[in-house]
Design an enzyme around this catalytic site. Sequence first.
Site: not given
Lengths: 441, 441
Positions: A252, A155, A265, A139, A371, A269, A146, A249, A211, A213, A245, A385
């Site tokens: 993760q 962060r 994850k 992945d 993503t 999938t 994203h 969260r 996600e 993708e 995917d 998001e």
Amino acid sequence: MELNPTHDPSARSWLASANNPQADFPIQNLPFAVFRRRASQEAFRGGIAIGDQVIDLAALHQAGVLTGLAAQGLAACTGDSLNPFMAMRPAIWSALRRAVFDGLLADANGPEAATLRASLVPLAKVEYQVPARIGDYTDFYTSIHHARNVGRVIRPEDPLTPNFQWIPIAYHGRASSVVISDTPFHRPMGQAMPPGARAPVYGASQRMDYELEMGIYIGAGNTQGQAIPLTEAESHIFGMCLLNDWSARDHQFWEMAPLGPFLGKNFCTTVSPWIVTMEALVPFRVPFSHPADEPQPLPYLDTPANSAQGGVDVQLEVRLETAQHRARGVAPDRLSATSFRHQYWTIAQMVTQHTVGGCNLQTGDLLGTGTISGPTAEEAGAIVELSLGGSRSISLPGTGEQRTFLEDGDAVILRGWCEKPGAVRIGFGECKGELLPAVGD
Amino acid sequence: MELNPTHDPSARSWLASANNPQADFPIQNLPFAVFRRRASQEAFRGGIAIGDQVIDLAALHQAGVLTGLAAQGLAACTGDSLNPFMAMRPAIWSALRRAVFDGLLADANGPEAATLRASLVPLAKVEYQVPARIGDYTDFYTSIHHARNVGRVIRPEDPLTPNFQWIPIAYHGRASSVVISDTPFHRPMGQAMPPGARAPVYGASQRMDYELEMGIYIGAGNTQGQAIPLTEAESHIFGMCLLNDWSARDHQFWEMAPLGPFLGKNFCTTVSPWIVTMEALVPFRVPFSHPADEPQPLPYLDTPANSAQGGVDVQLEVRLETAQHRARGVAPDRLSATSFRHQYWTIAQMVTQHTVGGCNLQTGDLLGTGTISGPTAEEAGAIVELSLGGSRSISLPGTGEQRTFLEDGDAVILRGWCEKPGAVRIGFGECKGELLPAVGD
């Protein structure tokens, strides 16, 4: 360059459903899948979509009307995975696609047309399996939008890691848990560290996400130790699909320092059944370059030939279908829409980066793009998001419900298609999965 | 519990080389591999090591002298991977091992003994391949000493991430590039960010490392969505081997934020040919518990039954053989030695954690334990630890050379064995790989 007849927008088929301008599968598309009649005991085999039908490639092979390279390719599409066909050279992929195209043309009247007609199975009556034996699933993380959106959540002071603009970042995913569209799965159990807690808790994920993708299937692989240069990278790509995917969260974020996502994850999938070939995508390629005020790729990731048409303009959307939508017969609500053309790195750059250290790709390997989020907030490809890390509710107009993360019974539907003036629209079909309650909570 | 006769330390074989007390493969071991005569065109097939010989399991099957469960198991060992055998239940693994043991006993004189003798091929004349079709390869990170040693290099203020004592941390590795012992590989090309630089450089890795690990092969898998409880975890483990998770530290450190190692690891992973069964390891199991002053595992990772014998006391060593050693005929120098008993998490905890969210393990899947470093600095399982991140040279007494990282032509040799008073020593053989110069530097 000579125009490939399969890209001719005026081409029409004798199959009326293929000529609907909103159809996913006109004669200009011809994507591949592995299918059988639903709820039957038939063997799975290769198929090509046309209009509202699937061409049964095992039946077509049995009829024996194709010749040359096309017949060679066809013989490799009769088993329960497309790996034998994907391992062949692009000229063979192209020859089979062209022979099927010719036999489907409105004015085709030879034995090929009759045999194709006899090989049709209605799309509405089939089921699919993952179309390749996937050796490894990788992945990527190639949407800068994203990366910034998610980075801001964890962060805030430094959302983009310093390597993002230099490396098509990737990590290895789990091949065993890749499932085909319409396979439900359970909310995963696992550990999470609640904010301010001193010890983690064990339980069902409380922050379930999808996600948006795309998936890339590898055709011919490379020998271990031999990198694939950028100029050859696309010849190793068989085609593309839609990919979800799914992500837990909370699990993760607790587990991923220092070695990356794992249980957050690897429970599931989902891929769409249909693989759209790189040849079908040719009319929708777009120029590609990194913005002049951002770092330019190192030479091994940057060639003029590639940047001329490195992008692919695939329109994408995410819809949510809750239990309420189903109970009330209301259409799923659209959560977001964007295009794959916004990715920071191209699919060729992904292939080259993957192999630059000598890692061997194998036929049937699956690469996820990461993503796909577009430049505006509304174009985000994950609910973490859209809900700003769960701090803002998303309204579902169809039912009046609200969501911050996914709830049990929610089904996420991804769709993708290409359209532009002067070309016939082609589609990817859909990639759907439903979240079931946790087991053993 | 009744003593398993295959653990009887007084058992001797009619094959003299099996009775050498320093042999890796006495009658109490009987590990499995996939082999053929070196440089032949023979088909690869299953084998069991005894003394300085391999029992050709295809030949043994052909002879037809075994019966019952043992014969069922044997029939599954004749192909070019052990997956069909590994997929069977532990009672069948056990029955085959017992039948071979009985036929090898010093006083065995039935048709089994004669047939076994006729099926022997000298170890010195064979070559191996990876003994399983590995669907997915997962690498754990379960040595607290390694985590602290490496953490000090990159995060001196906070070497251990907060999740380490709660989660057997893992990430997905690359299955396609797992190779068998004695397969040389090239120094990988890639990106690194030199200290103080403003842009990354592309080139051959300058910080090549090995990682001393053990590998765990999965027997029966689990259904997606169904976790394996801790009490059942070991019944899903077929056996263990030695594993070297080669690492390009400069590439790894530049790429791994935020999603973990990728190209820094995926160019090559080497496994030893022989899989030592969990049954052979029974005499070397040791009690296991987390220190009382550290967090205790959450209930799903902590059962009394497991902690009673969760550890495995495998002695391990790393040796370095440079081109100079070979040119001068000098024995490889020992870089470090430790034991697998120091791991913070058990192999059962790894299996349970891997599946707790519903991820499906499949027969033949490979789990790496993560670098095995013991409590003292001399017991470190990677050169980045021994050289303190490359800041201290390591002297090789045999040749007078120095190393901070690996140089071209260096071969790393891992060895493992179990020994204790009252038991016969059993060994894992060796896991060797040589670093060749980069391609295209």
